[in-house]
Motif scaffolding. Structure first.
Motif, PDB file in Angstrom:
ATOM      1  N   LEU A 129       0.988  -1.184   0.192  1.00 15.04           N
ATOM      2  CA  LEU A 129       0.154   0.039  -0.159  1.00 15.04           C
ATOM      3  C   LEU A 129       0.713   1.254   0.170  1.00 15.04           C
ATOM      4  CD1 LEU A 129      -2.892   1.174   0.451  1.00 15.04           C
ATOM      5  CD2 LEU A 129      -2.176   1.261   2.963  1.00 15.04           C
ATOM      6  N   TYR A 130       0.493   2.084  -0.939  1.00  8.97           N
ATOM      7  CA  TYR A 130       0.981   3.623  -0.862  1.00  8.97           C
ATOM      8  C   TYR A 130      -0.238   4.665  -1.329  1.00  8.97           C
ATOM      9  CZ  TYR A 130       3.673   7.801  -1.500  1.00  8.97           C
ATOM     10  OH  TYR A 130       3.896   9.206  -1.370  1.00  8.97           O
ATOM     11  N   VAL A 131      -0.467   5.486  -0.134  1.00 12.42           N
ATOM     12  CA  VAL A 131      -1.342   6.563  -0.294  1.00 12.42           C
ATOM     13  C   VAL A 131      -0.542   7.933  -0.178  1.00 12.42           C
ATOM     14  CG1 VAL A 131      -3.290   7.715   0.514  1.00 12.42           C
ATOM     15  CG2 VAL A 131      -3.253   5.028   0.733  1.00 12.42           C
ATOM     16  N   GLU A 132      -0.850   8.744  -1.212  1.00 13.08           N
ATOM     17  CA  GLU A 132      -0.255  10.115  -1.413  1.00 13.08           C
ATOM     18  C   GLU A 132      -1.390  11.169  -1.469  1.00 13.08           C
ATOM     19  OE1 GLU A 132       2.899  12.652  -3.775  1.00 13.08           O
ATOM     20  OE2 GLU A 132       3.425  10.659  -3.248  1.00 13.08           O
ATOM     21  N   ASN A 133      -1.481  12.115  -0.646  1.00 14.49           N
ATOM     22  CA  ASN A 133      -2.628  12.878  -0.883  1.00 14.49           C
ATOM     23  C   ASN A 133      -3.931  12.308  -1.331  1.00 14.49           C
ATOM     24  OD1 ASN A 133      -0.994  15.351  -0.712  1.00 14.49           O
ATOM     25  ND2 ASN A 133      -0.177  15.099  -2.554  1.00 14.49           N
ATOM     26  N   LYS A 134      -4.265  11.377  -0.147  1.00 12.68           N
ATOM     27  CA  LYS A 134      -5.692  10.798  -0.402  1.00 12.68           C
ATOM     28  C   LYS A 134      -5.881  10.006  -1.441  1.00 12.68           C
ATOM     29  CE  LYS A 134      -8.819  12.837   1.747  1.00 12.68           C
ATOM     30  NZ  LYS A 134     -10.031  13.858   2.193  1.00 12.68           N
ATOM     31  N   LYS A 135      -4.797  10.075  -2.434  1.00 14.29           N
ATOM     32  CA  LYS A 135      -4.982   8.916  -3.447  1.00 14.29           C
ATOM     33  C   LYS A 135      -4.132   7.503  -3.460  1.00 14.29           C
ATOM     34  CE  LYS A 135      -4.257   9.008  -8.599  1.00 14.29           C
ATOM     35  NZ  LYS A 135      -3.639   9.917  -9.823  1.00 14.29           N
ATOM     36  N   ILE A 136      -4.623   6.525  -3.581  1.00 10.54           N
ATOM     37  CA  ILE A 136      -4.173   5.154  -3.681  1.00 10.54           C
ATOM     38  C   ILE A 136      -3.218   4.992  -4.807  1.00 10.54           C
ATOM     39  CG2 ILE A 136      -4.492   2.957  -3.423  1.00 10.54           C
ATOM     40  CD1 ILE A 136      -7.147   3.274  -2.077  1.00 10.54           C
ATOM     41  N   ILE A 137      -1.952   5.173  -4.517  1.00  6.88           N
ATOM     42  CA  ILE A 137      -1.084   4.854  -5.867  1.00  6.88           C
ATOM     43  C   ILE A 137      -0.658   3.452  -5.957  1.00  6.88           C
ATOM     44  CG2 ILE A 137       1.090   5.595  -6.545  1.00  6.88           C
ATOM     45  CD1 ILE A 137      -0.678   7.954  -5.976  1.00  6.88           C
ATOM     46  N   LYS A 138      -0.618   2.630  -4.706  1.00  5.67           N
ATOM     47  CA  LYS A 138      -0.530   1.117  -5.036  1.00  5.67           C
ATOM     48  C   LYS A 138      -1.561   0.480  -3.693  1.00  5.67           C
ATOM     49  CE  LYS A 138       2.155  -1.385  -6.457  1.00  5.67           C
ATOM     50  NZ  LYS A 138       3.435  -1.620  -6.096  1.00  5.67           N
ATOM     51  N   PRO A 139      -2.202  -0.494  -4.116  1.00 10.86           N
ATOM     52  CA  PRO A 139      -3.135  -1.262  -3.225  1.00 10.86           C
ATOM     53  C   PRO A 139      -2.572  -1.805  -2.060  1.00 10.86           C
ATOM     54  CG  PRO A 139      -2.947  -2.325  -5.257  1.00 10.86           C
ATOM     55  CD  PRO A 139      -2.254  -1.198  -5.451  1.00 10.86           C
ATOM     56  N   SER A 178     -10.664   5.164   5.216  1.00  5.62           N
ATOM     57  CA  SER A 178      -9.654   5.282   4.309  1.00  5.62           C
ATOM     58  C   SER A 178      -9.772   6.690   3.495  1.00  5.62           C
ATOM     59  CB  SER A 178      -9.576   4.190   3.076  1.00  5.62           C
ATOM     60  OG  SER A 178     -10.719   4.222   2.549  1.00  5.62           O
ATOM     61  N   LYS A 179     -10.874   7.273   3.561  1.00  5.86           N
ATOM     62  CA  LYS A 179     -11.150   8.591   2.923  1.00  5.86           C
ATOM     63  C   LYS A 179     -10.574   9.779   3.568  1.00  5.86           C
ATOM     64  CE  LYS A 179     -15.716   7.384   0.796  1.00  5.86           C
ATOM     65  NZ  LYS A 179     -16.918   7.663   0.820  1.00  5.86           N
ATOM     66  N   ASN A 180     -10.081   9.270   4.863  1.00  6.31           N
ATOM     67  CA  ASN A 180      -9.611  10.353   5.853  1.00  6.31           C
ATOM     68  C   ASN A 180      -8.014  10.124   5.747  1.00  6.31           C
ATOM     69  OD1 ASN A 180      -9.915  12.440   7.820  1.00  6.31           O
ATOM     70  ND2 ASN A 180      -9.563  10.828   9.427  1.00  6.31           N
ATOM     71  N   ILE A 181      -7.515   9.405   5.058  1.00  2.00           N
ATOM     72  CA  ILE A 181      -5.828   8.960   5.308  1.00  2.00           C
ATOM     73  C   ILE A 181      -5.378   9.741   4.162  1.00  2.00           C
ATOM     74  CG2 ILE A 181      -4.483   7.343   4.981  1.00  2.00           C
ATOM     75  CD1 ILE A 181      -6.270   5.441   6.591  1.00  2.00           C
ATOM     76  N   LYS A 182      -4.543  10.706   4.468  1.00  5.61           N
ATOM     77  CA  LYS A 182      -3.725  11.347   3.723  1.00  5.61           C
ATOM     78  C   LYS A 182      -2.390  10.729   2.978  1.00  5.61           C
ATOM     79  CE  LYS A 182      -1.745  15.228   5.448  1.00  5.61           C
ATOM     80  NZ  LYS A 182      -1.611  16.564   6.093  1.00  5.61           N
ATOM     81  N   TYR A 183      -1.366   9.918   3.970  1.00 14.62           N
ATOM     82  CA  TYR A 183      -0.424   9.325   3.495  1.00 14.62           C
ATOM     83  C   TYR A 183      -0.620   8.199   4.168  1.00 14.62           C
ATOM     84  CZ  TYR A 183       1.526  14.084   2.310  1.00 14.62           C
ATOM     85  OH  TYR A 183       1.744  15.225   1.626  1.00 14.62           O
ATOM     86  N   ALA A 184      -0.117   7.008   3.494  1.00 15.72           N
ATOM     87  CA  ALA A 184       0.122   5.774   4.073  1.00 15.72           C
ATOM     88  C   ALA A 184       1.264   4.792   3.485  1.00 15.72           C
ATOM     89  CB  ALA A 184      -1.130   4.970   3.888  1.00 15.72           C
ATOM     90  N   THR A 185       2.098   4.184   4.111  1.00 17.86           N
ATOM     91  CA  THR A 185       3.000   3.266   3.602  1.00 17.86           C
ATOM     92  C   THR A 185       3.047   1.850   4.195  1.00 17.86           C
ATOM     93  OG1 THR A 185       5.328   2.992   3.046  1.00 17.86           O
ATOM     94  CG2 THR A 185       4.668   4.101   4.868  1.00 17.86           C
ATOM     95  N   GLN A 186       3.044   0.840   3.440  1.00 23.03           N
ATOM     96  CA  GLN A 186       3.004  -0.350   4.108  1.00 23.03           C
ATOM     97  C   GLN A 186       4.488  -1.103   4.140  1.00 23.03           C
ATOM     98  OE1 GLN A 186       0.656  -3.382   1.785  1.00 23.03           O
ATOM     99  NE2 GLN A 186       0.553  -4.846   3.350  1.00 23.03           N
ATOM    100  N   SER A 187       4.716  -1.852   5.233  1.00 24.72           N
ATOM    101  CA  SER A 187       5.888  -2.537   5.445  1.00 24.72           C
ATOM    102  C   SER A 187       5.974  -3.732   6.201  1.00 24.72           C
ATOM    103  CB  SER A 187       6.985  -1.464   5.863  1.00 24.72           C
ATOM    104  OG  SER A 187       8.319  -2.039   5.649  1.00 24.72           O
ATOM    105  N   GLY A 188       6.769  -4.371   6.798  1.00 28.58           N
ATOM    106  CA  GLY A 188       6.894  -5.296   7.742  1.00 28.58           C
ATOM    107  C   GLY A 188       8.201  -6.100   8.048  1.00 28.58           C
ATOM    108  N   PRO A 189       8.265  -6.424   9.202  1.00 26.81           N
ATOM    109  CA  PRO A 189       7.090  -6.838  10.048  1.00 26.81           C
ATOM    110  C   PRO A 189       6.756  -5.588  10.993  1.00 26.81           C
ATOM    111  CG  PRO A 189       9.137  -7.478  10.992  1.00 26.81           C
ATOM    112  CD  PRO A 189       9.529  -7.165   9.677  1.00 26.81           C
ATOM    113  N   LEU A 190       5.786  -5.889  11.677  1.00 24.54           N
ATOM    114  CA  LEU A 190       5.317  -4.845  12.842  1.00 24.54           C
ATOM    115  C   LEU A 190       6.467  -5.254  13.842  1.00 24.54           C
ATOM    116  CD1 LEU A 190       1.408  -4.918  12.792  1.00 24.54           C
ATOM    117  CD2 LEU A 190       2.879  -2.920  12.825  1.00 24.54           C
TER     118      LEU A 190
END
Length: 283
Positions: A129-139, A178-190
């Motif tokens: 997952l990658y979200v930038e400026n509320k737009k999903i760039i990668k799922p 998700s409509k409220n999320i401006k930026y997001a990055t997925q990684s691992g592990p927690l």
């Protein structure tokens, strides 16, 4: 004679009684004074805590933990200009801290912190997952696989449009607004999950590498940490716990870099996917 002796005994008893009452009264006053002093001190402590909380913006620190060296950047996401960067205005991938530093300077800003975000593919595209400026760039990627990214539970670090921060398990991310999320990055592990260490981490593990990660101190404060020497996951996660984090996410390993001028750390290279940066206006 007996009558006089009796009177003296009564008098002595009465004097002792008065002294006892007086001492009890003094003790009561003393206890009240102590309690009042404690109340004043507690009130001052609370005021100091509230002042520190309200005035905190960011801090950079060297940390020695378990005889291992780390550098840290802690900030209040409501008070700093923190953004995720992937491509420039011409749709070219930024990739390096050098390039990001140049790009922000064009907009009359100064880069004061930068580090690579979640993992990425060989073509510099975000892995997961990658979200930038509320737009999903990668799922969101909920697949099974090999490597650190797929060491479940993995997770997502995100910033909302209200400038609050969160770290959640990837499998729980869809429950967020998700409509409220401006930026997001997925990684691992927690590294930490609700205060608990990842179940696959072992104390004393010989699996040591340079590591970078991000931890959630509270809804507004986050801390980024990079190791200056090879460390195992257990020690790295434990350090985030020492910072008061209940949730923390591993970002990447040996390729990780951090730009932190406050600590005379001027790493500018890299060949990344997404970069997390904090800027301030040029004076």
């Amino acid at each position: 004679m007996k009558s006089t002796k009796k009177i003296i005994e009564i008098f002595i008893f009465f004097v002792i009684f008065l002294i006892a009452i007086f001492n009890s009264y003094k003790l009561s006053i003393h206890e009240n004074q102590i309690n009042r002093q404690k109340q004043i001190i507690d009130s001052l402590k609370q005021t100091i805590v509230e002042f520190e909380t309200n005035s905190f913006v960011s801090s950079s620190k060297y940390v020695l933990f378990r005889n291992q060296n780390f550098e840290t950047y802690k900030c209040d996401v409501k008070k700093v200009d923190l953004k995720f960067y992937y491509k420039d205005t011409t749709d070219r991938k930024i990739k390096s801290i050098d390039t990001l530093k140049h790009l922000v300077s064009i907009n009359n800003k100064v880069l004061i912190f930068a580090t690579n975000a979640g993992m990425y593919n060989p073509n510099n595209e975000p892995q997961g997952l990658y979200v930038e400026n509320k737009k999903i760039i990668k799922p969101l990627d909920l697949n099974e696989g090999k490597g650190n990214f797929y060491m479940k539970p993995n997770g997502v670090f995100y910033i909302t449009e209200n400038n609050t921060a969160g770290i959640t398990e990837s499998s729980d991310y869809l429950q967020q607004n998700s409509k409220n999320i401006k930026y997001a990055t997925q990684s691992g592990p927690l590294l930490l999950i609700n205060g608990d260490m990842h179940p696959k981490f072992n104390e004393g593990s010989k699996n040591k590498h340079i590591r970078s990660g991000v931890g959630l101190v509270n809804a507004h404060q986050v801390v980024f940490i990079i190791s200056n020497e090879k460390v195992n996951f257990f020690d790295f996660a434990l350090l985030f716990k020492k910072f008061g984090c209940k949730n923390a996410l591993y970002l990447d390993g040996g390729i990780s870099k951090m730009y932190l001028p406050d600590l005379n750390r001027f790493e500018k290279g890299g060949n990344f996917g997404v970069i997390i940066g904090v800027t301030t206006q040029k004076e």
